[in-house]
Design a protein around this motif. Structure first.
Motif, short mmCIF file in Angstrom:
data_model
loop_
_atom_site.label_atom_id
_atom_site.label_comp_id
_atom_site.label_asym_id
_atom_site.label_seq_id
_atom_site.Cartn_x
_atom_site.Cartn_y
_atom_site.Cartn_z
N GLY A 134 36.43 50.73 42.73
CA GLY A 134 35.45 49.92 42.02
C GLY A 134 35.85 49.72 40.57
O GLY A 134 35.35 48.82 39.90
N GLY A 135 36.77 50.55 40.08
CA GLY A 135 37.26 50.39 38.73
C GLY A 135 38.07 49.12 38.55
O GLY A 135 38.36 48.72 37.43
N MET A 136 38.43 48.47 39.65
CA MET A 136 39.23 47.26 39.56
C MET A 136 38.38 46.00 39.54
O MET A 136 38.90 44.90 39.51
CB MET A 136 40.21 47.21 40.74
N ASP A 137 37.07 46.14 39.56
CA ASP A 137 36.24 44.95 39.47
C ASP A 137 35.14 45.17 38.43
O ASP A 137 35.08 46.20 37.77
CB ASP A 137 35.66 44.56 40.83
N MET A 138 34.28 44.17 38.27
CA MET A 138 33.22 44.23 37.27
C MET A 138 31.88 43.97 37.94
O MET A 138 31.48 42.83 38.12
CB MET A 138 33.48 43.20 36.17
N GLY A 139 31.24 45.03 38.36
CA GLY A 139 29.96 44.89 39.02
C GLY A 139 30.04 44.04 40.27
O GLY A 139 29.13 43.26 40.56
N GLY A 140 31.13 44.19 41.02
CA GLY A 140 31.31 43.41 42.24
C GLY A 140 32.04 42.11 42.02
O GLY A 140 32.36 41.41 42.99
N MET A 141 32.34 41.74 40.76
CA MET A 141 33.04 40.50 40.46
C MET A 141 34.52 40.79 40.27
O MET A 141 34.90 41.70 39.53
CB MET A 141 32.45 39.86 39.20
N SER A 142 35.37 40.02 40.94
CA SER A 142 36.81 40.21 40.81
C SER A 142 37.29 39.69 39.46
O SER A 142 36.57 38.99 38.74
CB SER A 142 37.54 39.45 41.93
N GLN A 143 38.55 40.01 39.14
CA GLN A 143 39.13 39.53 37.88
C GLN A 143 39.14 38.00 37.82
O GLN A 143 38.77 37.40 36.80
CB GLN A 143 40.55 40.06 37.74
N ASP A 144 39.54 37.37 38.92
CA ASP A 144 39.58 35.90 38.94
C ASP A 144 38.19 35.31 38.76
O ASP A 144 38.01 34.32 38.04
CB ASP A 144 40.19 35.40 40.25
N ASP A 145 37.21 35.91 39.42
CA ASP A 145 35.83 35.42 39.28
C ASP A 145 35.33 35.59 37.86
O ASP A 145 34.62 34.72 37.32
CB ASP A 145 34.90 36.16 40.25
N ALA A 146 35.68 36.71 37.25
CA ALA A 146 35.24 36.97 35.88
C ALA A 146 35.84 35.95 34.92
O ALA A 146 35.14 35.44 34.03
CB ALA A 146 35.63 38.38 35.47
N MET A 147 37.12 35.64 35.09
CA MET A 147 37.76 34.66 34.22
C MET A 147 37.14 33.29 34.40
O MET A 147 36.89 32.57 33.42
CB MET A 147 39.26 34.61 34.52
N ALA A 148 36.85 32.92 35.65
CA ALA A 148 36.22 31.63 35.91
C ALA A 148 34.82 31.58 35.30
O ALA A 148 34.40 30.55 34.75
CB ALA A 148 36.15 31.37 37.41
N ASP A 149 34.11 32.70 35.38
CA ASP A 149 32.77 32.78 34.81
C ASP A 149 32.82 32.58 33.30
O ASP A 149 32.02 31.83 32.72
CB ASP A 149 32.17 34.14 35.15
N LEU A 150 33.77 33.22 32.64
CA LEU A 150 33.90 33.08 31.19
C LEU A 150 34.28 31.66 30.79
O LEU A 150 33.82 31.15 29.75
CB LEU A 150 34.94 34.07 30.66
N LYS A 151 35.11 31.03 31.58
CA LYS A 151 35.53 29.66 31.26
C LYS A 151 34.39 28.66 31.41
O LYS A 151 34.46 27.55 30.86
CB LYS A 151 36.69 29.24 32.16
#
Length: 226
Positions: A134-151
């Motif tokens: 779970g340390g590899m994601d953010m509250g269930g959000m993957s790295q790619d999803d997090a980057m897309a969310d920020l954009k």
């Protein structure tokens, strides 16, 4: 020991080792012009600097913390460019500055240990020796999803989302360092795990406090309200 101290010690030792290796000879290349040949002696000098004591937890912590740091740097670099708050911009810059040398250090360990990088390993097949993936994601959000969310956001909305995601990202790192400190055997990996744990615990508190200072965004109106 903080991150700057650890980086200074490791960096200084590498410079000294490279210099001694160069003086010892074995190469017909002239010493001047340094930059293009600096990587060659570093590998031969590194064994004296890297403790070979390790277990599977040390290796997997190192492999995965490299990936984790690389994800944090992607987000932090975006914050340093896009954040509307000078404090959030500065935080992004500090995170990148702290984690980049740690990546270099951990990659050098993997080379000396004869271990693959995480990019060469099937991540789905890794059990992490009990380490929480779970340390590899953010509250269930993957790295790619997090980057897309920020954009997808800007202004204050970006600042809030970055802080929220980075807090989750840091909490994942704390889970990873806790496993390393509990079950790892390599003294350098354990020392770095403690540095990361201490630094990111402080940064989580800082980000929580920053969130309290930012206006709340009503997603329906996209207008800030106190």
């Amino acid at each position: 020991m903080d991150r700057r101290t650890l980086a200074s010690i490791v960096g200084g030792a590498l410079v000294l080792a490279v210099a001694l290796s160069s003086c010892a000879g074995g190469s017909s290349e002239p010493a001047a012009g340094g930059g293009s040949t600096s990587t060659a002696p570093q590998t031969s000098a590194t064994p004296a600097l890297v403790d070979d004591t390790r277990n599977a937890v040390d290796v997997e912590f190192t492999q995965n913390m490299v990936v984790h740091h690389e994800g944090a740097i992607l987000m932090a670099n975006m914050a340093s460019r896009m954040a509307s708050s000078s404090q959030v911009k500065a935080l992004g810059e500090r995170i990148s500055a702290a984690q980049e040398p740690e990546i270099v250090t951990m990659k050098s360990w993997l080379v000396e240990w004869g271990e693959q990088s995480a990019a060469e390993v099937d991540m789905d097949g890794m059990d992490m020796g009990g380490m929480d993936m779970g340390g590899m994601d953010m509250g269930g959000m993957s790295q790619d999803d997090a980057m897309a969310d920020l954009k997808s956001v800007d202004g204050t909305a970006f600042d809030r989302r970055f802080l929220e995601l980075m807090i989750e990202h840091h909490r994942g790192a704390l889970a990873m360092t806790a496993t390393e400190l509990a079950a790892g055997t390599n003294p350098q990996a354990r020392a770095l795990a403690q540095v990361i744990s201490d630094a990111q615990t402080v940064e989580i508190t800082e980000m929580d406090q920053l969130l309290q200072t930012l206006p709340i965004i009503d997603e329906r109106s996209e207008e800030a309200r106190p």
